[in-house]
Design a protein around this motif. Structure first.
Motif, mmCIF file in Angstrom:
data_model
loop_
_atom_site.group_PDB
_atom_site.id
_atom_site.type_symbol
_atom_site.label_atom_id
_atom_site.label_comp_id
_atom_site.label_asym_id
_atom_site.label_seq_id
_atom_site.Cartn_x
_atom_site.Cartn_y
_atom_site.Cartn_z
ATOM 1 N N ILE A 1 0.848 -1.190 0.000
ATOM 2 C CA ILE A 1 0.000 0.000 0.000
ATOM 3 C C ILE A 1 0.881 1.236 0.000
ATOM 4 O O ILE A 1 1.959 1.258 0.610
ATOM 5 C CB ILE A 1 -0.941 0.014 1.229
ATOM 6 C CG1 ILE A 1 -2.000 1.111 1.105
ATOM 7 C CG2 ILE A 1 -0.158 0.136 2.510
ATOM 8 C CD1 ILE A 1 -3.018 0.869 0.040
ATOM 9 N N ASN A 2 0.436 2.276 -0.696
ATOM 10 C CA ASN A 2 1.126 3.552 -0.719
ATOM 11 C C ASN A 2 0.372 4.560 0.137
ATOM 12 O O ASN A 2 -0.866 4.540 0.202
ATOM 13 C CB ASN A 2 1.241 4.087 -2.153
ATOM 14 C CG ASN A 2 2.123 3.213 -3.018
ATOM 15 O OD1 ASN A 2 3.139 2.669 -2.560
ATOM 16 N ND2 ASN A 2 1.742 3.056 -4.283
ATOM 17 N N ILE A 3 1.123 5.443 0.777
ATOM 18 C CA ILE A 3 0.487 6.463 1.603
ATOM 19 C C ILE A 3 -0.407 7.352 0.753
ATOM 20 O O ILE A 3 -1.490 7.772 1.187
ATOM 21 C CB ILE A 3 1.560 7.288 2.342
ATOM 22 C CG1 ILE A 3 2.339 6.393 3.306
ATOM 23 C CG2 ILE A 3 0.928 8.453 3.087
ATOM 24 C CD1 ILE A 3 3.454 7.111 4.046
ATOM 25 N N SER A 4 0.011 7.626 -0.470
ATOM 26 C CA SER A 4 -0.790 8.476 -1.354
ATOM 27 C C SER A 4 -2.144 7.830 -1.675
ATOM 28 O O SER A 4 -3.143 8.537 -1.844
ATOM 29 C CB SER A 4 -0.017 8.763 -2.641
ATOM 30 O OG SER A 4 0.314 7.540 -3.305
ATOM 31 N N ASP A 5 -2.194 6.496 -1.772
ATOM 32 C CA ASP A 5 -3.468 5.818 -2.031
ATOM 33 C C ASP A 5 -4.423 5.981 -0.857
ATOM 34 O O ASP A 5 -5.634 6.193 -1.042
ATOM 35 C CB ASP A 5 -3.237 4.344 -2.316
ATOM 36 C CG ASP A 5 -2.485 4.113 -3.623
ATOM 37 O OD1 ASP A 5 -2.589 4.977 -4.517
ATOM 38 O OD2 ASP A 5 -1.791 3.080 -3.728
ATOM 39 N N LEU A 6 -3.882 5.865 0.354
ATOM 40 C CA LEU A 6 -4.715 6.031 1.537
ATOM 41 C C LEU A 6 -5.172 7.475 1.699
ATOM 42 O O LEU A 6 -6.344 7.742 1.986
ATOM 43 C CB LEU A 6 -3.959 5.565 2.789
ATOM 44 C CG LEU A 6 -3.610 4.074 2.869
ATOM 45 C CD1 LEU A 6 -2.699 3.804 4.055
ATOM 46 C CD2 LEU A 6 -4.876 3.233 2.969
ATOM 47 N N TRP A 7 -4.234 8.404 1.526
ATOM 48 C CA TRP A 7 -4.568 9.820 1.721
ATOM 49 C C TRP A 7 -5.513 10.309 0.623
ATOM 50 O O TRP A 7 -6.383 11.141 0.871
ATOM 51 C CB TRP A 7 -3.297 10.652 1.761
ATOM 52 C CG TRP A 7 -3.541 12.050 2.272
ATOM 53 C CD1 TRP A 7 -3.783 13.160 1.543
ATOM 54 C CD2 TRP A 7 -3.552 12.453 3.641
ATOM 55 N NE1 TRP A 7 -3.960 14.248 2.365
ATOM 56 C CE2 TRP A 7 -3.824 13.842 3.669
ATOM 57 C CE3 TRP A 7 -3.367 11.778 4.855
ATOM 58 C CZ2 TRP A 7 -3.901 14.567 4.848
ATOM 59 C CZ3 TRP A 7 -3.444 12.507 6.024
ATOM 60 C CH2 TRP A 7 -3.719 13.885 6.026
ATOM 61 N N GLY A 8 -5.348 9.788 -0.569
ATOM 62 C CA GLY A 8 -6.189 10.221 -1.673
ATOM 63 C C GLY A 8 -7.517 9.515 -1.756
ATOM 64 O O GLY A 8 -8.387 9.915 -2.548
ATOM 65 N N GLY A 9 -7.713 8.472 -0.977
ATOM 66 C CA GLY A 9 -8.995 7.793 -0.965
ATOM 67 C C GLY A 9 -9.237 6.897 -2.160
ATOM 68 O O GLY A 9 -10.379 6.779 -2.618
ATOM 69 N N PHE A 10 -8.197 6.231 -2.649
ATOM 70 C CA PHE A 10 -8.351 5.309 -3.779
ATOM 71 C C PHE A 10 -8.781 3.949 -3.236
ATOM 72 O O PHE A 10 -8.032 3.284 -2.508
ATOM 73 C CB PHE A 10 -7.045 5.209 -4.567
ATOM 74 C CG PHE A 10 -6.641 6.523 -5.194
ATOM 75 C CD1 PHE A 10 -7.249 6.956 -6.362
ATOM 76 C CD2 PHE A 10 -5.671 7.324 -4.613
ATOM 77 C CE1 PHE A 10 -6.891 8.165 -6.948
ATOM 78 C CE2 PHE A 10 -5.311 8.528 -5.183
ATOM 79 C CZ PHE A 10 -5.923 8.960 -6.357
ATOM 80 N N ALA A 11 -9.987 3.545 -3.591
ATOM 81 C CA ALA A 11 -10.616 2.384 -2.959
ATOM 82 C C ALA A 11 -9.967 1.072 -3.361
ATOM 83 O O ALA A 11 -9.756 0.189 -2.518
ATOM 84 C CB ALA A 11 -12.106 2.356 -3.286
ATOM 85 N N LEU A 12 -9.660 0.894 -4.646
ATOM 86 C CA LEU A 12 -9.168 -0.395 -5.119
ATOM 87 C C LEU A 12 -7.855 -0.800 -4.457
ATOM 88 O O LEU A 12 -7.738 -1.942 -3.971
ATOM 89 C CB LEU A 12 -9.024 -0.375 -6.643
ATOM 90 C CG LEU A 12 -8.663 -1.704 -7.293
ATOM 91 C CD1 LEU A 12 -9.701 -2.775 -6.967
ATOM 92 C CD2 LEU A 12 -8.511 -1.542 -8.807
ATOM 93 N N PRO A 13 -6.834 0.068 -4.378
ATOM 94 C CA PRO A 13 -5.607 -0.330 -3.669
ATOM 95 C C PRO A 13 -5.853 -0.637 -2.190
ATOM 96 O O PRO A 13 -5.200 -1.523 -1.619
ATOM 97 C CB PRO A 13 -4.685 0.874 -3.851
ATOM 98 C CG PRO A 13 -5.210 1.599 -5.040
ATOM 99 C CD PRO A 13 -6.678 1.388 -5.017
ATOM 100 N N VAL A 14 -6.767 0.109 -1.570
ATOM 101 C CA VAL A 14 -7.090 -0.156 -0.156
ATOM 102 C C VAL A 14 -7.677 -1.551 -0.007
ATOM 103 O O VAL A 14 -7.307 -2.311 0.903
ATOM 104 C CB VAL A 14 -8.055 0.915 0.383
ATOM 105 C CG1 VAL A 14 -8.563 0.526 1.772
ATOM 106 C CG2 VAL A 14 -7.383 2.267 0.432
#
Length: 409
Positions: free
Chosen positions: A170-183
């Protein structure tokens, strides 16, 4: 072939394993040595925590029935011992589950089952220089606050361990940006029922709750829940909102018919004022959860009293009321006569033996029905009689001789 079947059964049962069985009835309270009775105060606080956790409602402790029960908190404790927490003495308590559930039933409060959804938490904290994910071993004040409040509400949380798979998955940018699929992809390695993404900056918390299995996040069109909170207690507010959401989904209100109850009859109720005074005094007793009126006939009323204590304790409290006098009534058991059954149809007597033709009613004893227990009291509330309307007093005449004439007349 057998191994394939077992593997398939394991896959079918895997989602149910995510549910966590929460220990609702055990708690630990730090003793406040500044009060007169620290143990008694700790028992009340511990019982309040258990009631909130079991009901799923923060305001459940303000229920009138619960308020009465808190004064008798010792009766609900199954185990008690002393402990230590951060160099402070604590009181460890385990409350009796059936009694707590019965109390919630009597108070008409919901019960949040112990099998609860397990929530995986991705917490990203932003400082002036960087953003970082809070792992299970991270010394994070916000994460600690979330854990404490989740324990208070009985909300199961799982924190990522932060191993190689987590760091690279997981990337911090995915969590902070709210990208559902990587989460969703990064969360599939954990047996979770839902995923919570939290973005914390100073005293501001923004959160997104995916109330679905991780493997479906970003694939289905199910919309997540989101919110934001500010202040020093922002994390507590967030946990309370999420707990309220799940409690509302799963809680049920159990009917109070199963609670311990007793019938009690009062006589000599002369007017409606007596009845309302009696009803109010009974409701104020600590041993009473609620009242049901079964019958009103003449100057008598019969109640079904749902109890928070034993029937004998209730009887003692009523006896101490100066208006109530116990009545000793010897109730005779009811005898139900036995009904004879026909031995045979007409025309079949010749086929019976001598023993079979004897009257069997002689051998059948009448059934004895034990009387239902009931308490009897005489109500002596004469001073509560309803006031009678009076006519206004007329002013006396000014002349005495006129008054005397009126009296003579």
């Amino acid at each position: 072939m057998r191994s394939i079947v077992l593997f398939a059964l394991g896959l079918i049962g895997f989602p149910a394993l995510a549910l966590t069985n929460v220990d609702l009835y055990q708690t630990q309270v730090v003793l406040d040595q500044s009060v007169d009775k620290p143990d008694a105060q700790a028992r009340i606080e511990g019982m309040e925590q258990v009631i909130v956790r079991a009901s799923g409602m923060q305001d459940s402790v303000s229920n009138p029935v619960v308020q009465k029960a808190l004064k008798q908190s010792a009766q609900y404790i199954a185990q008690i011992s002393y402990g230590q927490l951060d160099d402070q003495q604590t009181l460890k308590m385990k409350f009796n589950a059936p009694q707590i559930n019965g109390l919630l039933s009597q108070a008409q409060l919901p019960t949040w089952p112990a099998q609860r959804a397990n929530i995986l938490v991705w917490l990203v904290e932003e400082t002036q220089s960087q953003r970082a994910i809070a792992w299970e071993h991270t010394n994070s004040a916000a994460l600690k606050q979330m854990k404490v409040q989740a324990t208070e509400r009985g909300l199961p949380l799982t924190i990522p361990v932060g191993d190689f798979d987590d760091v690279t998955g997981i990337n911090i940018s995915d969590l902070w940006g709210g990208f559902a699929l990587p989460v969703g992809q990064a969360s599939q390695r954990y047996p979770a029922d839902a995923v919570l993404v939290v973005r914390a900056s100073n005293n501001n918390v923004r959160w997104t709750l995916y109330d679905q299995a991780p493997k479906t996040i970003g694939i289905t069109r199910q919309a997540p829940l989101s919110g934001s909170n500010n202040g020093a207690d922002a994390a507590d507010k967030m946990i309370n909102q999420i707990s309220d959401y799940y409690a509302k989904q799963s809680s049920v209100v159990v009917a109070s018919e199963s609670s311990e109850s007793v019938k009690v009859r009062f006589t000599s109720l002369d007017n409606a004022v007596d009845f309302f005074v009696l009803e109010r005094k009974l409701q104020q007793l600590n041993s009473v959860a609620s009242l049901d009126i079964l019958k009103i006939q003449g100057n008598q009323v019969t109640f079904l009293v749902h109890l928070l204590a034993t029937p004998s304790e209730f009887e003692q409290q009523v006896t101490r009321m100066r208006e109530a006098t116990p009545i000793v009534v010897e109730v005779q058991p009811t005898i139900v006569p036995a009904q004879p059954e026909p031995l045979a149809q007409a025309g079949d007597v010749s086929d019976l033996t001598a023993e079979q033709t004897l009257p069997q009613i002689i051998e059948q004893a009448p059934a004895v029905v034990a009387p239902e227990p009931m308490l009897m009291f005489e109500w002596q509330g004469g001073k509560y009689a309803a006031p009678t309307p009076t006519e206004p007093v007329k002013e006396a005449p000014a002349e005495t001789d006129v008054l005397e004439t009126d009296i003579d007349a």
